[in-house]
Every structure is written in structure tokens, then in C-alpha cells.
Design a protein around this motif. Structure first.
Motif, PDB file in Angstrom:
ATOM      1  N   ARG A  79     -48.935  -0.186  66.316  1.00  0.00           N
ATOM      2  CA  ARG A  79     -48.551   0.931  65.452  1.00  0.00           C
ATOM      3  C   ARG A  79     -47.560   0.444  64.393  1.00  0.00           C
ATOM      4  O   ARG A  79     -47.687   0.763  63.214  1.00  0.00           O
ATOM      5  CB  ARG A  79     -47.936   2.068  66.273  1.00  0.00           C
ATOM      6  N   SER A  80     -46.578  -0.366  64.807  1.00  0.00           N
ATOM      7  CA  SER A  80     -45.590  -0.891  63.860  1.00  0.00           C
ATOM      8  C   SER A  80     -46.257  -1.762  62.805  1.00  0.00           C
ATOM      9  O   SER A  80     -45.910  -1.694  61.622  1.00  0.00           O
ATOM     10  CB  SER A  80     -44.528  -1.710  64.602  1.00  0.00           C
ATOM     11  N   TRP A  81     -47.209  -2.578  63.219  1.00  0.00           N
ATOM     12  CA  TRP A  81     -47.921  -3.460  62.301  1.00  0.00           C
ATOM     13  C   TRP A  81     -48.620  -2.629  61.225  1.00  0.00           C
ATOM     14  O   TRP A  81     -48.532  -2.926  60.031  1.00  0.00           O
ATOM     15  CB  TRP A  81     -48.920  -4.316  63.070  1.00  0.00           C
ATOM     16  N   HIS A  82     -49.308  -1.562  61.656  1.00  0.00           N
ATOM     17  CA  HIS A  82     -50.014  -0.697  60.702  1.00  0.00           C
ATOM     18  C   HIS A  82     -49.034   0.087  59.831  1.00  0.00           C
ATOM     19  O   HIS A  82     -49.266   0.258  58.633  1.00  0.00           O
ATOM     20  CB  HIS A  82     -50.948   0.271  61.440  1.00  0.00           C
ATOM     21  N   GLU A  83     -47.955   0.544  60.398  1.00  0.00           N
ATOM     22  CA  GLU A  83     -46.965   1.309  59.650  1.00  0.00           C
ATOM     23  C   GLU A  83     -46.371   0.468  58.517  1.00  0.00           C
ATOM     24  O   GLU A  83     -46.086   0.975  57.435  1.00  0.00           O
ATOM     25  CB  GLU A  83     -45.859   1.782  60.592  1.00  0.00           C
ATOM     26  N   THR A  91     -41.161  -6.321  55.430  1.00  0.00           N
ATOM     27  CA  THR A  91     -40.666  -5.677  56.641  1.00  0.00           C
ATOM     28  C   THR A  91     -40.399  -6.742  57.692  1.00  0.00           C
ATOM     29  O   THR A  91     -41.215  -7.641  57.896  1.00  0.00           O
ATOM     30  CB  THR A  91     -41.720  -4.676  57.192  1.00  0.00           C
ATOM     31  N   LEU A  92     -39.257  -6.617  58.341  1.00  0.00           N
ATOM     32  CA  LEU A  92     -38.928  -7.492  59.463  1.00  0.00           C
ATOM     33  C   LEU A  92     -39.258  -6.762  60.757  1.00  0.00           C
ATOM     34  O   LEU A  92     -39.087  -5.544  60.857  1.00  0.00           O
ATOM     35  CB  LEU A  92     -37.443  -7.855  59.435  1.00  0.00           C
ATOM     36  N   PHE A  93     -39.709  -7.512  61.742  1.00  0.00           N
ATOM     37  CA  PHE A  93     -40.094  -6.950  63.036  1.00  0.00           C
ATOM     38  C   PHE A  93     -39.192  -7.494  64.130  1.00  0.00           C
ATOM     39  O   PHE A  93     -39.005  -8.707  64.231  1.00  0.00           O
ATOM     40  CB  PHE A  93     -41.546  -7.314  63.377  1.00  0.00           C
ATOM     41  N   ASP A  94     -38.650  -6.603  64.936  1.00  0.00           N
ATOM     42  CA  ASP A  94     -37.898  -6.990  66.124  1.00  0.00           C
ATOM     43  C   ASP A  94     -38.948  -7.216  67.212  1.00  0.00           C
ATOM     44  O   ASP A  94     -39.285  -6.326  67.964  1.00  0.00           O
ATOM     45  CB  ASP A  94     -36.917  -5.885  66.524  1.00  0.00           C
TER      46      ASP A  94
END
Length: 190
Positions: A79-83, A91-94
Motif C-alpha cells: 500500500r505504501s509503495w502504491h501511495e 519519498t523515503l520508506f521506513d
């Protein structure tokens, strides 16, 4: 034949940067500091899932049903990847989808084919930041029940997993948050 110029807009991969590592290594603190500089980030799945599961009396917890916990992590990361596709800039990802593989390995669970496919299909920028184990800042809390030895094992597993998937790892310095922010911004040219 006309020459087609490349659009200077970043590609999907160039917009998604992961920060991974073991628990308690300062990833979330770094991301919060970068957010104050206006850089978007996606929060860590594990903490949010644990909070929600504890609140509802659910069993999808690392110390409960680790299989269910891993599947919730995968759903969160996808979901985060698509968002992130809806965000104009980087965008940085934790953590990212490969962290689900790492979690399953640390937990002694097999890694089903669908999770490998997800890690191959939903890629991030080729450069991944990894926060090394750092005992001086490591603390436990309600969501982080691991020991420092477990944090070290998690870091080793994440390094192995991301490397196997073809990412180039850049280790964050064991330094103040100001220096870590400057390091990430310099490496990414922000």
C-alpha cells in the motif's frame, strides 16, 4: 528519425528510497528529522501493526501469530509503495517489501513465492540506506521487544536480503541526527 528527449521527471524507482536495518538503529528518528525538512516518508509497518493489534486484542503479532503479522506487513508495504506514486517528489520508506523477507527469515519462517515476487515486482531506488546496529542508542519499548543481539541479527539479515535482491547498500554513519540528515541529503543530492 527525430530524437526523443528523456523527460526529466524522476521515474517511479528514482522516487522511492528505503532506509532499513535492525530495530533501534535510529531509522524512524532520521525519517522524522528529514520530514521536518519537507521530505515525505512512509512510516514503518511493524510498529503500526503492533499498536493496532494490541489495541484490538489481535494475534497478528511477532510474539503471537508471526505468519499473520508478516502478511499484514506485506500488505502495508505494498500500500505504501502504491501511495508513493501519488506523491510529486521523492519519498523515503521506513523499511520496504524486502524487509518482509528479512523478518520471515529472522523469525525462522519460510519465504513463500508470492513474497519473493512482490520484492521483485515492487522495486525501490537501487541505493538503499542501512542503519547499522548502534548499542548506544538502542532502547526497547512496548513495540520493540527485541534484545540488542536480535537487533544485530536483524541488521545482518536485512543486509543479506537487500544484497540478494540486487540493491546497493549505503551504511548510515553512527553520528548525530544532524549529521545523518546531512549524509542522506548529500547522497541523494537534495
Amino acid at each position: 528519425m527525430p530524437v526523443t528527449q528523456r523527460n526529466n521527471a524522476p521515474t517511479a524507482l528514482e522516487k522511492r528510497f528505503v532506509i532499513t536495518g535492525g530495530p533501534g538503529a535510529g531509522k524512524s528518528t532520521l525519517l522524522e528529522a528529514l520530514a521536518t525538512a519537507g521530505i515525505r516518508h512512509m512510516p514503518e509497518a511493524g510498529r503500526a501493526i503492533i499498536k493496532d493489534q494490541v489495541a484490538i486484542g489481535g494475534e497478528a503479532l511477532p510474539w503471537g501469530n508471526s505468519e499473520a503479522f508478516a502478511e499484514l506487513m506485506l500488505s502495508w508495504e505494498l500500500r505504501s509503495w502504491h501511495e508513493a506514486a501519488e506523491i510529486a517528489g521523492p519519498t523515503l520508506f521506513d523499511r520496504g517489501v524486502p524487509d518482509v523477507i528479512g523478518y520471515r527469515r529472522v523469525a525462522g519462517l519460510s519465504v513463500p513465492d508470492h513474497i519473493w515476487r512482490a520484492a521483485e515486482q515492487f522495486r525501490y531506488a537501487p541505493t538503499v540506506f542501512v542503519a547499522p546496529p548502534w548499542e548506544a542508542i538502542f532502547t526497547g519499548d512496548a513495540e520493540r521487544k527485541q534484545s540488542f543481539a536480535e537487533a544485530l541479527a536483524t541488521w545482518e539479515t536485512m543486509v543479506t536480503t537487500y544484497t540478494e535482491l540486487g540493491y546497493t547498500l549505503v551504511e548510515l554513519p553512527r553520528a548525530s541526527i544532524i549529521k545523518r540528515v546531512a549524509f542522506v541529503r548529500e547522497k541523494l543530492g537534495w
